[in-house]
Design a protein around this motif. Structure first.
Motif, short mmCIF file in Angstrom:
data_model
loop_
_atom_site.label_atom_id
_atom_site.label_comp_id
_atom_site.label_asym_id
_atom_site.label_seq_id
_atom_site.Cartn_x
_atom_site.Cartn_y
_atom_site.Cartn_z
N ARG A 144 0.83 -1.21 0.00
CA ARG A 144 0.00 0.00 0.00
C ARG A 144 0.86 1.25 0.00
NH1 ARG A 144 -5.17 -0.41 3.80
NH2 ARG A 144 -5.53 1.50 2.65
N GLU A 145 1.91 1.25 0.83
CA GLU A 145 2.75 2.44 0.89
C GLU A 145 3.47 2.68 -0.43
OE1 GLU A 145 5.15 2.00 4.35
OE2 GLU A 145 3.52 2.62 5.67
N ALA A 146 3.94 1.57 -1.06
CA ALA A 146 4.65 1.72 -2.33
C ALA A 146 3.71 2.22 -3.41
CB ALA A 146 5.27 0.38 -2.73
N VAL A 147 2.49 1.68 -3.45
CA VAL A 147 1.53 2.07 -4.49
C VAL A 147 1.08 3.51 -4.28
CG1 VAL A 147 -0.80 1.63 -5.33
CG2 VAL A 147 0.77 -0.27 -5.00
N ARG A 148 0.90 3.89 -3.01
CA ARG A 148 0.42 5.23 -2.70
C ARG A 148 1.42 6.30 -3.15
NH1 ARG A 148 -0.35 5.52 3.22
NH2 ARG A 148 -1.59 3.67 2.87
N SER A 149 2.72 5.94 -3.11
CA SER A 149 3.73 6.96 -3.41
C SER A 149 3.94 7.17 -4.91
CB SER A 149 5.06 6.56 -2.76
OG SER A 149 5.59 5.44 -3.43
N ILE A 150 3.23 6.39 -5.75
CA ILE A 150 3.38 6.57 -7.20
C ILE A 150 2.56 7.77 -7.65
CG2 ILE A 150 2.98 5.52 -9.46
CD1 ILE A 150 3.34 2.82 -8.04
N PRO A 151 3.17 8.71 -8.38
CA PRO A 151 2.45 9.93 -8.76
C PRO A 151 1.20 9.61 -9.59
CG PRO A 151 4.78 10.10 -9.32
CD PRO A 151 4.55 8.71 -8.86
N GLN A 152 0.16 10.41 -9.38
CA GLN A 152 -1.12 10.20 -10.05
C GLN A 152 -0.96 10.28 -11.57
OE1 GLN A 152 -3.52 9.22 -8.26
NE2 GLN A 152 -5.00 9.03 -9.91
N MET A 153 0.00 11.05 -12.07
CA MET A 153 0.11 11.26 -13.53
C MET A 153 0.45 9.96 -14.26
SD MET A 153 3.65 13.33 -13.74
CE MET A 153 5.20 12.65 -13.23
N ILE A 154 1.08 9.01 -13.55
CA ILE A 154 1.38 7.72 -14.20
C ILE A 154 0.08 7.02 -14.55
CG2 ILE A 154 2.46 5.47 -13.87
CD1 ILE A 154 4.77 6.95 -13.29
N ARG A 155 -0.87 7.01 -13.59
CA ARG A 155 -2.17 6.39 -13.85
C ARG A 155 -2.89 7.12 -14.97
NH1 ARG A 155 -1.35 6.92 -8.56
NH2 ARG A 155 -1.03 5.00 -7.41
#
Lengths: 307, 316
Positions: free
Chosen positions: B175-186
């Motif tokens: 969860r922590e790793a996924v949360r830290s991915i910038p929204q612009m990638i999605r």
């Protein structure tokens, strides 16, 4: 990627397959997350159903008030009190060490230490949790107990004092980590306001930071207590395996957890009353830790919401 | 203390009083900082004493024979062969279960879960399971896997219970790793027409890989040292044979009989040797502890290194 390269739109079949995979994976991920609910349910089911047989033989009143625990004697007695008091003695000693040390250390890391020190110390504290508990048990029994015996008269080879102290050190990083999080969650503006009034860091800590982080710090204590109550190997190794209702932590006494270990080492016929006792003891332990965990959980959630 | 300062400041006319007061506050401040540093040193000294004690007692006992001998009644001829083979097999099962399940659950909670009561229940359960004592997991495995499901006191059951035990660690790390991915990638992935799963598989999971890996390694290092739940399911403490080999020379080349084999693991072997009265067995216990410590601390060092590299990469 598209199966029909000549058109801009991918074919219906391709889209249908993609949609199916997408939905299928959504279901797989949901089921994996829902597994945690199933595990909790299974724990409750196993503990309750296996100790059901026990409580039809032994009344709950006897279980809670009898002062002896001798399930494998010719004249068995089934009072959880000796195991419970030993558990609380060890956890109490642990928390009595971990609360002052942990709070001071958390304040130091959150309010005093430079960022470089904090970032070095925190991973080092995590190493405490990486060391197998059986190693702590070895250290308590074969190093610390002989050492303490040189200056504490009457300390027996198995005792509650030394494992209690070791437990305190074991839960220290846990308490530091949660209470430091809570202290750092107090907004910098409050801290700066206090500094602007001319307060020292220590005055700020006691007048602003600790009151502001109070629920988070309390949560840390409760969760630490829950850990200490549920810890097994240090006590099974260094506190002895003899149920002993005692007010003297220099004596050895079996805790709930070390009783379960002791019985599991022997051959327990499935369905026998002796087999059921470990589940009854486990149920008592589960309820005890659940209580600390739930109160800790809500307190922790409250400090997260506060700022 | 604040009110004390204020009343003193308004009533005391002499500057001398204020200087004394400030001086005292500063002194207390310095003393407290010293106290924090002192406790830090005490804790670190404790850790060092523990490691040093174990190495002094046990390091010289470790040799080739110790790693390739079975346990024996005679301490000087005992070894940890069955223990470390058992640990490796159990860890393999644990990793195969805990890592995919933990990633899936973490990904669901972070990216998919709607805000409703069901999600709340799942979240509360994950938090609660992280706080359940490990020996309770042992009782779950004994009542549920060993007897109700009839899987016996086997490598598979040990692997399963340790997987459940470290699942919360893997979930939280994911969860922590996924949360830290910038929204612009999605947004970028959706923008070129990817659906949700394609976005997860091709963009989110690869980007979260270092964080997830760190969590998985830390979780497995915890599982290696776990003793209580494995004792509860009735792992034997004296095993003088190895489980059937997982590979075989003829078709189908792999063999899953080892999943059902009785076993022992290193912490149980160590516990067994500590419980013996003879000091020579305590030396064996210390030597086993040294091997265990090298494994768990080594794994944690790798995890810290991955985290450090990750931080540097994000910093760029």
């Amino acid at each position: 990627m598209s199966s029909s390269a000549d058109a801009f739109r991918p074919s219906e079949a391709f889209l249908r397959r993609r949609r199916l995979i997408d939905l299928g994976m959504r279901a797989v991920l949901f089921l994996s997350a829902a597994l945690s609910v199933f595990v909790t349910a299974a724990i409750v089911y196993v503990l309750v159903s296996e100790s059901w047989g026990f409580f039809t033989e032994v009344s709950l009143w006897t279980f809670l008030t009898d002062t002896q625990w001798t399930p494998v004697f010719a004249q068995p007695r089934y009072g959880i009190l000796p195991l419970l008091t030993a558990t609380l003695w060890a956890a109490g000693i642990a928390i009595a060490i971990a609360i002052p040390f942990g709070t001071v250390l958390a304040v130091y890391l959150s309010e005093y230490a430079p960022a470089a020190v904090r970032e070095t110390v925190k991973p080092m504290l995590e190493l405490f949790g990486a060391i197998p508990t059986v190693v702590y048990g070895y250290f308590a029994l074969l190093f610390l107990t002989p050492l303490f015996q040189t200056f504490i008269p009457g300390l027996t080879g198995f005792n509650l004092l030394v494992p209690g102290i070791v437990l305190g050190i074991m839960i220290l990083p846990y308490i530091v980590s949660i209470s430091e999080d809570a202290m750092r969650a107090v907004p910098a503006s409050l801290r700066e306001g206090a500094f602007a009034l001319g307060m020292t860091r220590l005055q700020t800590t006691f007048k602003v930071i600790i009151p502001g982080a109070f629920s988070g710090i309390t949560a840390a204590y409760l969760l630490g207590m829950s850990r200490a109550v549920g810890e097994t190997m240090v006590l099974a190794i260094a506190a002895g395996q003899n149920p002993n209702l005692t007010a003297d932590p220099r004596e050895g006494a079996a805790t709930i957890t070390s009783y379960i270990v002791q019985m599991s080492l022997g051959d327990l016929p499935h369905g026998s009353l002796a087999y059921q006792t470990i589940f009854a003891a486990g149920l008592a332990l589960f309820l005890l830790t659940l209580f600390f965990n739930i109160v800790g959980f809500f307190l922790r959630r409250r400090f997260r919401e506060a700022y | 203390m604040t009110s004390e300062i204020l009343t003193r400041a308004t009533t005391a006319s002499s500057e001398q009083d204020e200087i004394v007061l400030v001086g005292r506050a500063r002194r207390r401040d310095a003393i407290f900082a010293g106290l924090g540093l002192f406790i830090l040193f005490v804790a670190m000294a404790f850790l060092l004493a523990l490691i040093a004690d174990l190495f002094v007692d046990g390091f010289s006992r470790i040799d080739m024979a110790f790693l390739t001998d079975f346990p024996s009644r005679r301490p000087e001829r005992s070894g940890i062969l069955s223990a470390w083979v058992g640990t490796c097999l159990v860890m393999f099962v644990t990793a195969m279960l805990a890592i995919p399940l933990g990633i899936a659950a973490g990904l669901y909670l972070e990216e998919y879960a709607p805000k409703n009561w069901l999600t709340d229940i799942i979240e509360i359960n994950v938090t609660n399971l992280a706080g359940v004592p490990s020996i309770i997991y042992g009782l779950l495995a004994l009542g549920f896997f060993v007897y109700l499901a009839g899987l016996g006191r086997s490598v598979m059951v040990a692997g399963m219970v340790l997987a459940l035990l470290i699942l919360p660690i893997v979930i939280v790390a994911t969860r922590e790793a996924v949360r830290s991915i910038p929204q612009m990638i999605r947004e970028g992935a959706y923008g070129i027409g990817a659906d949700k799963w394609q976005t997860m598989w091709h963009y989110i999971l690869p980007a979260a890989r270092p964080g997830i890996l760190t969590g998985a390694i830390v979780g497995l290092s915890r599982a290696i040292g776990e003793t209580a739940p494995i004792i509860t399911i009735g792992a034997l403490t004296f095993i003088a044979f190895l489980p059937p080999a997982p590979v075989q020379p003829d078709f189908p080349f792999v063999n899953f009989d080892w999943l059902h084999a009785p076993f022992t693991v290193m912490p149980i072997q160590m516990f067994n040797w500590i419980s013996r009265p003879q000091a020579a067995f305590h030396v064996n216990a210390a030597a086993t502890g040294v091997v265990l410590l090298i494994m768990t601390l080594g794994m944690n060092a790798i995890a810290i290194w991955i985290r450090f590299r990750l931080r540097r990469r994000i910093g760029l």
